[in-house]
Design a protein around this motif. Structure first.
Motif, short mmCIF file in Angstrom:
data_model
loop_
_atom_site.label_atom_id
_atom_site.label_comp_id
_atom_site.label_asym_id
_atom_site.label_seq_id
_atom_site.Cartn_x
_atom_site.Cartn_y
_atom_site.Cartn_z
N GLY A 43 1.19 -1.64 0.01
CA GLY A 43 -0.23 0.28 0.09
C GLY A 43 0.71 1.72 0.09
O GLY A 43 -0.06 2.16 -0.18
N LEU A 44 2.22 1.07 0.02
CA LEU A 44 2.51 2.35 0.12
C LEU A 44 3.26 2.82 -1.25
O LEU A 44 2.78 1.84 -2.59
N PRO A 45 2.82 4.22 -1.49
CA PRO A 45 3.32 5.29 -2.75
C PRO A 45 4.85 4.67 -3.17
O PRO A 45 5.83 4.11 -2.86
N ALA A 46 4.99 4.21 -4.59
CA ALA A 46 6.11 3.90 -5.57
C ALA A 46 7.12 5.43 -5.14
O ALA A 46 7.37 6.53 -5.66
N PRO A 47 8.52 4.76 -4.83
CA PRO A 47 9.19 6.35 -4.96
C PRO A 47 9.65 6.29 -6.04
O PRO A 47 9.30 6.06 -7.52
N SER A 48 10.10 7.78 -6.04
CA SER A 48 10.14 8.35 -7.39
C SER A 48 11.10 7.85 -8.64
O SER A 48 11.02 8.06 -9.72
N LYS A 49 12.44 6.95 -7.79
CA LYS A 49 13.20 6.08 -8.36
C LYS A 49 13.16 5.09 -9.74
O LYS A 49 13.20 4.80 -10.01
N ALA A 50 11.43 4.58 -8.79
CA ALA A 50 10.83 3.56 -9.38
C ALA A 50 10.65 3.38 -10.94
O ALA A 50 9.78 4.44 -11.58
N VAL A 63 -2.76 -7.56 -6.31
CA VAL A 63 -2.61 -7.77 -5.80
C VAL A 63 -3.05 -7.15 -4.19
O VAL A 63 -2.97 -7.46 -3.23
N ALA A 64 -3.40 -5.79 -4.69
CA ALA A 64 -3.75 -5.01 -3.55
C ALA A 64 -5.08 -5.40 -2.65
O ALA A 64 -4.88 -4.76 -1.85
N GLN A 65 -6.04 -5.63 -2.61
CA GLN A 65 -7.30 -6.43 -1.63
C GLN A 65 -7.07 -6.96 -0.96
O GLN A 65 -7.12 -7.55 0.08
#
Length: 124
Positions: A43-50, A63-65
């Motif tokens: 549930g974490l946001p994607a890092p800017s470098k991703a 796989v979110a739910q």
């Protein structure tokens, strides 16, 4: 055309080969991502470098739910298991998913136990 269907031509099928989706990689960056491993989004946001592509986002949505086995995720997104393992390894490196083994290997029945069960069933 929607982002989900950008890799598929309705008549021809997949337009991009699986190895291209995985950028030519054949092995996951993590040994944790085996066929029966259970995957769930953090549930974490994607890092800017991703550098996440459309297929990475599809896997995250899958796989979110709830937690799901790798093989089930591959089936749902319509990609080969090897490609899904590589992409899930990417997501794991960025902290976007967690992976755990389906069960403890010590809890797996031994061959002798399975043979005893089969013999017992045959005796019935």
């Amino acid at each position: 055309m929607s982002r989900e269907h950008e890799w598929v031509d309705e008549e021809a099928g997949p337009v991009v080969r699986p190895y291209a989706v995985a950028r030519g990689r054949t092995k996951s960056a993590s040994s944790e991502v085996d066929l029966l491993a259970i995957v769930v989004s953090t549930g974490l946001p994607a890092p800017s470098k991703a550098e996440l592509g459309a297929q990475h986002r599809r896997l995250l949505a899958c796989v979110a739910q709830k937690s799901r086995p790798v093989v089930e995720v591959a089936s749902d997104v319509g990609l080969p298991v090897g490609v899904v393992r590589v992409l899930l390894g990417d997501l794991l490196e960025h902290g976007l998913v967690t992976v755990r083994p389906q069960r403890d290997k010590a809890a797996t029945p031994t061959e002798s136990l399975l043979r005893e069960v089969i013999n017992g069933l045959r005796a019935l």
